[in-house]
Design an enzyme around this catalytic site. Structure first.
Site, mmCIF file in Angstrom:
data_model
loop_
_atom_site.group_PDB
_atom_site.id
_atom_site.type_symbol
_atom_site.label_atom_id
_atom_site.label_comp_id
_atom_site.label_asym_id
_atom_site.label_seq_id
_atom_site.Cartn_x
_atom_site.Cartn_y
_atom_site.Cartn_z
ATOM 1 N N LYS A 115 41.822 -14.303 -4.507
ATOM 2 C CA LYS A 115 42.695 -13.187 -4.842
ATOM 3 C C LYS A 115 43.467 -12.727 -3.600
ATOM 4 C CE LYS A 115 41.409 -12.216 -9.197
ATOM 5 N NZ LYS A 115 42.313 -12.013 -10.344
ATOM 6 N N ASP A 155 45.589 -16.263 -6.522
ATOM 7 C CA ASP A 155 46.053 -15.396 -7.605
ATOM 8 C C ASP A 155 46.651 -14.137 -7.001
ATOM 9 O OD1 ASP A 155 46.511 -13.947 -9.870
ATOM 10 O OD2 ASP A 155 44.419 -13.813 -10.509
ATOM 11 N N GLU A 194 48.896 -18.332 -8.820
ATOM 12 C CA GLU A 194 48.880 -17.732 -10.153
ATOM 13 C C GLU A 194 49.673 -16.430 -10.147
ATOM 14 O OE1 GLU A 194 45.429 -15.970 -13.164
ATOM 15 O OE2 GLU A 194 44.952 -17.600 -11.763
ATOM 16 N N ASP A 249 50.402 -16.504 -15.780
ATOM 17 C CA ASP A 249 49.235 -15.872 -16.397
ATOM 18 C C ASP A 249 49.664 -14.640 -17.192
ATOM 19 O OD1 ASP A 249 46.780 -14.907 -17.143
ATOM 20 O OD2 ASP A 249 46.182 -14.238 -15.162
ATOM 21 N N LYS A 253 44.279 -17.440 -22.021
ATOM 22 C CA LYS A 253 43.134 -16.527 -22.072
ATOM 23 C C LYS A 253 42.997 -16.007 -23.495
ATOM 24 C CE LYS A 253 43.222 -14.938 -17.253
ATOM 25 N NZ LYS A 253 43.488 -13.794 -16.348
#
Length: 355
Positions: free
Chosen positions: A151, A179, A207, A232, A256
């Site tokens: 992250k 991400d 991401e 995403d 997702k």
């Protein structure tokens, strides 16, 4: 014909993930399906949608009519495609697929394609000071992981230092994917990503580098950065995925179940990806085993899903679910039991919402 007799929400997880289990009971005694919805602290709102809206809408419907039921859930009401409602729909949809597999004595992943029975997930390294992230990365490698999702995005000027610290800690053979959680603008993203590559940090992909609605920014990053782009937050539906693919706004798409409304819609995204030759990643949110188990079924069914980010269960402090996929650190093995393979709950490990 097996019909829906009742729909209930039955429990939350004790570790604070706000897990909402959806139980769909049928006209056949003893036959029920389990699904799950979770949306941060708003799980009570998800419960309200399931019990007050979806339940009366679906009672008496044939469980085999999954596509018709899904259309009915999505096409009624002012709230269509909202995040809370998608969570509720996702929980019901998972339970219906669980029921369908049980009805035909087949695991869901085999019904959907049966590409494989084992997958390998990454594990998330949370954004923190560089030295703390390096320590967390080393711990992950000691646990057997060879792919890390790192992250970034808080204080973007530190992001290169964060990745440099992680790369130094894990060596050159570990895959690093990052991400950004929509944190950068397009030009900033290209600058940061290029700096990372110039330093030899070897990023597999980034991401969601820019805000979800900024498709022009996504296109710019995809065309100009030296790192591939995964969409995403820009992908909540098959229409979103098609828009990404048609405009070249990303190299990959993240699927997702909680965002798109369950397996039924996720299958449509996967089909679009197959048509465009765009690889997909299967991901999860703050979820525990029931919903991640459903994502495992989809990931094991479809070859187009080549990247896996399903570390939710191994991040939980305890496993309160019996049956389903086996999560052994990075290695995930899907269940061959009919439906989703969930057998129930560990006694004393759940809290009923009505208690």
């Amino acid at each position: 014909m097996v019909t829906i007799r009742d729909i209930k929400t039955i429990c939350t997880a004790p570790e604070g993930i706000n897990l909402l289990v959806v139980k769909v009971e049928t006209s056949e005694p003893g036959l029920y399906g389990l699904g799950c919805g979770t949306f941060a602290y708003r799980h009570l709102a998800v419960k309200l949608v399931v019990e007050e809206y979806l339940r009366p809408l679906l009672i008496g419907r044939d469980v085999s009519d999954i596509n018709d039921i899904w259309q009915l859930m999505h096409q009624n009401g002012y709230w269509r495609n909202g995040p809370i409602e998608n969570n509720a729909i996702s929980g019901v949809d998972m339970a219906l697929w669980d029921l369908l597999g049980q009805k035909y004595s087949a695991p869901v992943y085999r019904m959907l394609g049966g590409a494989r029975s084992n997958i390998v997930t990454d594990i998330t390294i949370s954004v923190n000071p560089p030295e703390e992230m390096a320590r967390d990365a080393r711990t992950a490698i000691q646990r057997g992981y060879d792919c890390l999702k790192v992250k970034v995005g808080i204080d973007p000027e530190l992001d290169v230092a964060r990745l440099a610290a992680v790369r130094e800690a894990v060596g050159k053979d570990v895959k690093l994917r990052i991400d950004a959680n929509q944190a950068w603008n397009a030009k900033q993203a290209v600058r940061i990503l290029d700096q990372m590559q110039e330093k030899g940090l070897d990023i597999e992909f980034v991401e969601q580098p820019v805000p979800a609605a900024d498709l022009e920014g996504m296109q710019y990053v995809t065309r100009h950065a030296s790192v591939p782009v995964l969409a995403d937050e820009s992908v909540f539906s098959p229409a979103d995925a098609l828009r990404i693919m048609q405009t070249g706004a990303a190299d990959f798409v993240n699927i997702k179940l909680m965002k798109c409304g369950g397996i039924t819609n996720a299958l449509r995204i996967a089909s679009a990806a197959e048509g465009y030759g765009v690889e997909g990643m299967i991901g999860c949110m703050l979820e525990a085993k029931i919903s991640v188990n459903a994502a495992v079924e989809l990931a094991c069914a479809k070859k187009i899903i080549t990247k896996v980010d399903l570390d939710g269960p191994v991040l939980c402090s305890e496993d309160h679910i019996l049956g389903g996929a086996v999560f052994d650190e990075k290695n995930i093995t899907v269940s061959d039991a009919p439906g989703m393979g969930i057998q129930g709950f560990v006694p004393g490990k759940v809290t009923h919402l009505d208690d």
